[in-house]
Write an enzyme that holds these catalytic residues in place. Structure first.
Site, PDB file in Angstrom:
ATOM      1  N   CYS A 261     -17.034  53.095  82.926  1.00 58.50           N
ATOM      2  CA  CYS A 261     -18.422  52.678  83.045  1.00 58.50           C
ATOM      3  C   CYS A 261     -18.530  51.239  82.561  1.00 58.50           C
ATOM      4  O   CYS A 261     -17.949  50.859  81.554  1.00 58.50           O
ATOM      5  CB  CYS A 261     -19.406  53.527  82.249  1.00 58.50           C
ATOM      6  SG  CYS A 261     -19.462  55.235  82.793  1.00 58.50           S
TER       7      CYS A 261
ATOM      8  N   ARG B  88     -14.312  49.255  86.234  1.00 62.81           N
ATOM      9  CA  ARG B  88     -14.461  50.251  85.162  1.00 62.81           C
ATOM     10  C   ARG B  88     -15.045  51.569  85.669  1.00 62.81           C
ATOM     11  O   ARG B  88     -15.112  52.554  84.937  1.00 62.81           O
ATOM     12  CB  ARG B  88     -15.396  49.704  84.063  1.00 62.81           C
ATOM     13  CG  ARG B  88     -14.862  48.464  83.403  1.00 62.81           C
ATOM     14  CD  ARG B  88     -15.861  47.949  82.385  1.00 62.81           C
ATOM     15  NE  ARG B  88     -15.924  48.797  81.228  1.00 62.81           N
ATOM     16  CZ  ARG B  88     -15.223  48.633  80.124  1.00 62.81           C
ATOM     17  NH1 ARG B  88     -14.391  47.620  80.028  1.00 62.81           N
ATOM     18  NH2 ARG B  88     -15.344  49.448  79.120  1.00 62.81           N
TER      19      ARG B  88
ATOM     20  N   TRP C 205     -18.495  55.757  85.998  1.00 65.22           N
ATOM     21  CA  TRP C 205     -17.329  56.614  86.213  1.00 65.22           C
ATOM     22  C   TRP C 205     -17.733  57.954  85.604  1.00 65.22           C
ATOM     23  O   TRP C 205     -17.853  58.082  84.383  1.00 65.22           O
ATOM     24  CB  TRP C 205     -16.107  56.039  85.507  1.00 65.22           C
ATOM     25  CG  TRP C 205     -14.844  56.792  85.784  1.00 65.22           C
ATOM     26  CD1 TRP C 205     -14.005  56.609  86.852  1.00 65.22           C
ATOM     27  CD2 TRP C 205     -14.264  57.836  84.981  1.00 65.22           C
ATOM     28  NE1 TRP C 205     -12.948  57.479  86.769  1.00 65.22           N
ATOM     29  CE2 TRP C 205     -13.078  58.249  85.639  1.00 65.22           C
ATOM     30  CE3 TRP C 205     -14.622  58.462  83.800  1.00 65.22           C
ATOM     31  CZ2 TRP C 205     -12.260  59.249  85.136  1.00 65.22           C
ATOM     32  CZ3 TRP C 205     -13.804  59.463  83.297  1.00 65.22           C
ATOM     33  CH2 TRP C 205     -12.642  59.845  83.966  1.00 65.22           C
TER      34      TRP C 205
ATOM     35  N   ASN D  70     -22.246  53.637  77.990  1.00 64.92           N
ATOM     36  CA  ASN D  70     -20.820  53.831  78.253  1.00 64.92           C
ATOM     37  C   ASN D  70     -20.273  54.640  77.089  1.00 64.92           C
ATOM     38  O   ASN D  70     -20.443  54.244  75.939  1.00 64.92           O
ATOM     39  CB  ASN D  70     -20.125  52.460  78.341  1.00 64.92           C
ATOM     40  CG  ASN D  70     -18.612  52.575  78.393  1.00 64.92           C
ATOM     41  OD1 ASN D  70     -18.079  53.577  78.828  1.00 64.92           O
ATOM     42  ND2 ASN D  70     -17.932  51.537  77.946  1.00 64.92           N
ATOM     43  N   GLY D  71     -19.647  55.792  77.391  1.00 67.79           N
ATOM     44  CA  GLY D  71     -19.114  56.635  76.320  1.00 67.79           C
ATOM     45  C   GLY D  71     -19.447  58.088  76.584  1.00 67.79           C
ATOM     46  O   GLY D  71     -19.803  58.455  77.706  1.00 67.79           O
TER      47      GLY D  71
ATOM     48  N   GLU E 299       6.955  55.403  87.261  1.00 66.87           N
ATOM     49  CA  GLU E 299       5.990  54.352  87.596  1.00 66.87           C
ATOM     50  C   GLU E 299       5.787  54.256  89.114  1.00 66.87           C
ATOM     51  O   GLU E 299       4.660  54.111  89.592  1.00 66.87           O
ATOM     52  CB  GLU E 299       6.480  53.011  87.005  1.00 66.87           C
ATOM     53  CG  GLU E 299       5.615  51.800  87.273  1.00 66.87           C
ATOM     54  CD  GLU E 299       4.180  51.891  86.737  1.00 66.87           C
ATOM     55  OE1 GLU E 299       3.862  52.845  86.009  1.00 66.87           O
ATOM     56  OE2 GLU E 299       3.379  51.026  87.108  1.00 66.87           O
TER      57      GLU E 299
ATOM     58  N   LYS F  19       2.204  54.829  90.897  1.00 70.02           N
ATOM     59  CA  LYS F  19       1.548  53.829  91.758  1.00 70.02           C
ATOM     60  C   LYS F  19       1.167  54.454  93.089  1.00 70.02           C
ATOM     61  O   LYS F  19       0.066  54.260  93.588  1.00 70.02           O
ATOM     62  CB  LYS F  19       2.473  52.620  92.023  1.00 70.02           C
ATOM     63  CG  LYS F  19       2.703  51.681  90.893  1.00 70.02           C
ATOM     64  CD  LYS F  19       1.517  50.842  90.489  1.00 70.02           C
ATOM     65  CE  LYS F  19       0.682  51.504  89.442  1.00 70.02           C
ATOM     66  NZ  LYS F  19       1.015  51.369  88.072  1.00 70.02           N
TER      67      LYS F  19
ATOM     68  N   GLU G 274      -1.723  57.101  92.818  1.00 69.83           N
ATOM     69  CA  GLU G 274      -3.011  56.511  92.445  1.00 69.83           C
ATOM     70  C   GLU G 274      -3.758  55.913  93.616  1.00 69.83           C
ATOM     71  O   GLU G 274      -4.968  56.047  93.720  1.00 69.83           O
ATOM     72  CB  GLU G 274      -2.780  55.321  91.488  1.00 69.83           C
ATOM     73  CG  GLU G 274      -2.506  55.658  90.088  1.00 69.83           C
ATOM     74  CD  GLU G 274      -2.415  54.395  89.257  1.00 69.83           C
ATOM     75  OE1 GLU G 274      -3.283  54.198  88.416  1.00 69.83           O
ATOM     76  OE2 GLU G 274      -1.466  53.591  89.441  1.00 69.83           O
TER      77      GLU G 274
ATOM     78  N   HIS H 236      18.214  70.808  88.323  1.00 69.25           N
ATOM     79  CA  HIS H 236      17.795  71.958  87.504  1.00 69.25           C
ATOM     80  C   HIS H 236      16.463  72.545  87.971  1.00 69.25           C
ATOM     81  O   HIS H 236      15.659  72.971  87.160  1.00 69.25           O
ATOM     82  CB  HIS H 236      17.713  71.553  86.025  1.00 69.25           C
ATOM     83  CG  HIS H 236      19.038  71.141  85.465  1.00 69.25           C
ATOM     84  ND1 HIS H 236      20.042  72.037  85.156  1.00 69.25           N
ATOM     85  CD2 HIS H 236      19.546  69.911  85.223  1.00 69.25           C
ATOM     86  CE1 HIS H 236      21.096  71.381  84.721  1.00 69.25           C
ATOM     87  NE2 HIS H 236      20.830  70.088  84.749  1.00 69.25           N
TER      88      HIS H 236
ATOM     89  N   LYS I 167     -10.477  51.371  85.523  1.00 70.51           N
ATOM     90  CA  LYS I 167      -9.430  50.535  84.941  1.00 70.51           C
ATOM     91  C   LYS I 167      -9.212  50.804  83.459  1.00 70.51           C
ATOM     92  O   LYS I 167      -8.087  50.864  82.995  1.00 70.51           O
ATOM     93  CB  LYS I 167      -9.803  49.070  85.158  1.00 70.51           C
ATOM     94  CG  LYS I 167      -8.779  48.081  84.663  1.00 70.51           C
ATOM     95  CD  LYS I 167      -7.615  47.981  85.611  1.00 70.51           C
ATOM     96  CE  LYS I 167      -6.523  47.083  85.100  1.00 70.51           C
ATOM     97  NZ  LYS I 167      -5.241  47.414  85.735  1.00 70.51           N
TER      98      LYS I 167
HETATM   99  C1  F6R Z   1      -1.800  52.958  86.163  1.00 71.87           C
HETATM  100  C2  F6R Z   1      -2.803  52.592  85.208  1.00 71.87           C
HETATM  101  C3  F6R Z   1      -3.078  53.518  84.066  1.00 71.87           C
HETATM  102  C4  F6R Z   1      -3.060  52.717  82.752  1.00 71.87           C
HETATM  103  C5  F6R Z   1      -3.457  53.616  81.581  1.00 71.87           C
HETATM  104  C6  F6R Z   1      -3.387  52.888  80.267  1.00 71.87           C
HETATM  105  O1  F6R Z   1      -1.721  52.054  87.203  1.00 71.87           O
HETATM  106  O2  F6R Z   1      -3.399  51.567  85.297  1.00 71.87           O
HETATM  107  O3  F6R Z   1      -2.176  54.561  84.029  1.00 71.87           O
HETATM  108  O4  F6R Z   1      -1.778  52.204  82.577  1.00 71.87           O
HETATM  109  O5  F6R Z   1      -4.766  54.078  81.768  1.00 71.87           O
HETATM  110  O6  F6R Z   1      -4.217  51.789  80.239  1.00 71.87           O
HETATM  111  P1  F6R Z   1      -4.056  50.641  79.176  1.00 71.87           P
HETATM  112  O7  F6R Z   1      -2.732  50.006  79.398  1.00 71.87           O
HETATM  113  O8  F6R Z   1      -5.189  49.713  79.451  1.00 71.87           O
HETATM  114  O9  F6R Z   1      -4.137  51.281  77.835  1.00 71.87           O
END
Ligand code: F6R
Length: 607
Positions: free
Chosen positions: A2, A27, A74, A100-101, A480, A484, A487, A503, A602
């Site tokens: 948010c 956000r 969000w 926000n929260g 990773e 990616k 997501e 396994h 984000k």
């Molecule tokens: C993946 C992604 C999330 C962040 C995670 C941690 O692409 O962006 O998995 O890596 O939410 O976020 P930070 O690094 O901001 O603590």
């Protein structure tokens, strides 16, 4: 999660709020809204969906006025919908709140307020706030907000405006970030600095338990008891153009392509006369030399960076290192020993679980060194020391450049500790630094020709499942790569250590599921070749990420993406590039909004 904004001044309030929300949209983007006071009357406009919907609506019927608040959501409580979008109002629709929260005791508060006759319109936790404030409004807006937040349990950053005192925005904070941007005859509020950058670089950071009263000309910060708190304004160096998409279609591609220059910049600022320096670290060498155990805690991509760092810290600095996801770490009552250092890794510096992990560590007297991107973030401010990763603003929701920047910072830190502990010879450090300096050139070369990645994207974009395999230091990149892809393309994907695959998960192999095998020439290469053959024997579709010119891998794979050769310990900095690009090109081919994937935000500031 948010984003909230506020403005009081002489500009056209709708536009200022929309520009701010646009910069905070990363956000959360399931709905948005603004409330303004125009000639003494409060008006609200809310829309479900991306900010464009709100923008279109306001183009037709703007709200106007010189004071207003806005929100991009969000969803946590209540589905994304117009009625659940913020701002929320009181029964009389004379005051409006953005939040926000999460309000943990909202159910009890709501029942109490309903019993008193309040009428609720949404399913959100937030709506209790305007109704609570309404209850105390006879005491004046500031006191009413103070009383209301005194009853709330949970995390919040809120902005409140009211027809009764239409010259001010009241802001309160506990656990969720909020900053105040200072202008001339105008002031701003936002969840993060990027939203106020087009107008000002002078900011005040509100701390937990504080309330700010903001008018056109003044900003007064007080504590919950009403005493004035003096706070010095800070000037931020970030510029508005740092968050421009330029000629790129998506921020994610821009950020992927920024990686070579970024790494070069980090190396240049971290190496002085051949020595690794961490000016902002704030932890003495005397202390660091005593560290016997490192605990890394982080989430998502940052957690993957921590997993790579474990290899380096154990190998170069001979320090036993554990890596945990923050949401688990914070609840497992970790053992604290005096010689333990915590590394908290976070791009945003606001991730609620990572922050809680830090607080858990600090409560046990563990020192915390944070590897962060956002310098003025809560995590940066609450840690004993920081290593800024210097990646610049990362706007694409899927993290890319922050990951490689984290890897570079962590690699240098491991070498720094190795030198301190005499566990790695000087000439080896020099060789390793030379290898690191070569990385930007190698990545630049790879980025020039993305043909093999695009070919794979075109061939496999319609698959339902993907598997990513890697071993040793490249196993975290398997996680990773899978993260990616899922997501931004919504294709189910899973990452696995290649040796563990037999396994159980090998049962998933069939002729249609692509298996991305990360197989650079390193000490585990022969093992990885065997694992690839196991997949091939079961007719799996193999996409290998292999070292340039590796005919052996080419011979046993359906597709090969060659990456340039580099020193094997830093190969994750190179092998991640095709994985980021594969996810990107598949998502683009599927027609998705790469920068704003569904259900995500984000910075995850809720638990
Ligand atoms: C993946 C992604 C999330 C962040 C995670 C941690 O692409 O962006 O998995 O890596 O939410 O976020 P930070 O690094 O901001 O603590």
């Amino acid at each position: 999660m948010c984003g909230i904004v506020g403005y009081v001044g002489n500009k056209f309030v709708d536009s200022v709020l929309l520009v701010g929300l646009e910069r905070l949209e990363y956000r959360g983007y399931d709905s948005s809204g603004i409330a303004t006071i125009n000639t003494g009357e409060l008006s609200v406009c809310k829309k479900k969906g991306k900010l464009k919907m709100l923008n279109d609506c306001l183009k037709e019927t703007g709200l106007g006025g010189n004071i207003g608040i806005g929100h991009t959501r969000w969803a946590t409580h209540g589905e994304p919908s117009e009625k659940n979008a913020h701002p929320h109002t009181d029964c009389g629709k004379h005051l409006a709140v953005v939040h926000n929260g999460i309000i943990e005791n909202y159910q009890q508060l709501k029942e109490r307020l309903i019993a008193k006759g309040h009428i609720f319109e949404s399913e959100t936790d937030t709506e209790v706030i305007p109704h609570l404030i309404e209850e105390y409004l006879y005491e004046g807006l500031e006191n009413a907000v103070r009383k209301a937040v005194g009853e709330i349990k949970g995390s919040y950053a809120i902005c409140v405006i009211s027809e009764k005192e239409s010259d001010k925005i009241i802001v309160a904070k506990n656990g969720s970030p909020i900053i105040i941007g200072l202008g001339k005859n105008e002031n701003f509020v936002a969840s993060d600095i990027t939203a106020v950058l087009p107008h000002t670089r002078d900011i005040l950071i509100l701390e937990d338990g504080e309330i700010a009263v903001i008018t056109e000309k003044t900003t007064v910060i007080k504590n919950l008891q009403g005493a004035v708190v003096s706070r010095q304004a800070e000037s931020v160096s970030m510029k508005a153009q740092d968050i421009d998409k330029g000629d790129y279609k998506f921020f994610m591609l821009k950020e992927i392509c920024e990686q070579p220059a970024l790494i070069e910049g980090i190396i240049n600022s971290r190496l002085k006369n051949g020595l690794i320096v961490f000016d902002e670290m704030n932890l003495s060498n005397k202390y660091l030399a005593r560290v016997k155990r490192i605990v890394i805690q982080a989430c998502g991509t940052s957690w993957h960076a921590g997993m790579v760092a474990k290899y380096w810290l154990e190998k170069y600095a001979h320090i036993h290192t554990e890596v945990d996801v923050s949401s688990e770490f914070r609840y497992r009552n970790p053992i604290a020993e005096g010689d333990t250092l915590m590394l908290a890794i976070s791009q945003s510096g606001e991730t609620a679980d990572t922050l809680a992990g830090i607080r858990e560590g600090k409560s046990k007297f563990i020192k915390v060194l944070s590897i962060v991107n956002v310098m003025k973030s809560t995590i940066a401010r609450e840690s004993d020391g920081i290593i800024p990763i210097m990646a610049g603003p990362e706007i694409g929701v899927a993290s890319t450049k922050a990951y490689t920047a984290q890897l570079v910072a962590l690699y240098l830190f491991a070498l720094y500790l190795g030198r301190l502990n005499y566990t790695i010879p000087e000439d080896e450090i020099k060789t390793k630094l030379d290898g690191l300096k070569a990385i930007p050139g190698l990545l630049n070369g790879f980025l020039k020709s993305q043909d093999t990645v695009i070919k794979c994207a075109n061939e496999y974009f319609d698959r339902k499942n993907f598997i990513f395999l890697g071993r040793g230091i490249n196993f975290p990149n398997a996680l990773e790569g899978a993260l990616k892809l899922k997501e931004i393309s919504y294709i189910h994907s899973t990452g696995y250590p290649a040796g563990e695959f037999k396994h159980g998960p090998i049962a998933l192999i069939n002729e249609t599921t692509p298996v991305v095998c990360i197989a650079p020439k390193d000490e585990l290469y022969p093992k990885m070749v065997s694992n690839i053959q196991e997949v091939g024997a079961r007719k799996g579709r193999i996409i290998s990420v292999a070292t340039e010119g590796d005919d052996r891998i080419a011979g046993i794979s359906s597709n090969v993406i060659f990456v340039p050769e580099c020193q094997e310990d830093i190969s994750p900095m190179v092998t991640v590039l095709p994985l980021q690009l594969l996810a990107y090109h598949i998502a683009v081919k599927l027609g998705y909004d790469v920068d704003k994937p569904r259900n995500l935000a984000k910075s995850v500031t809720v638990e």
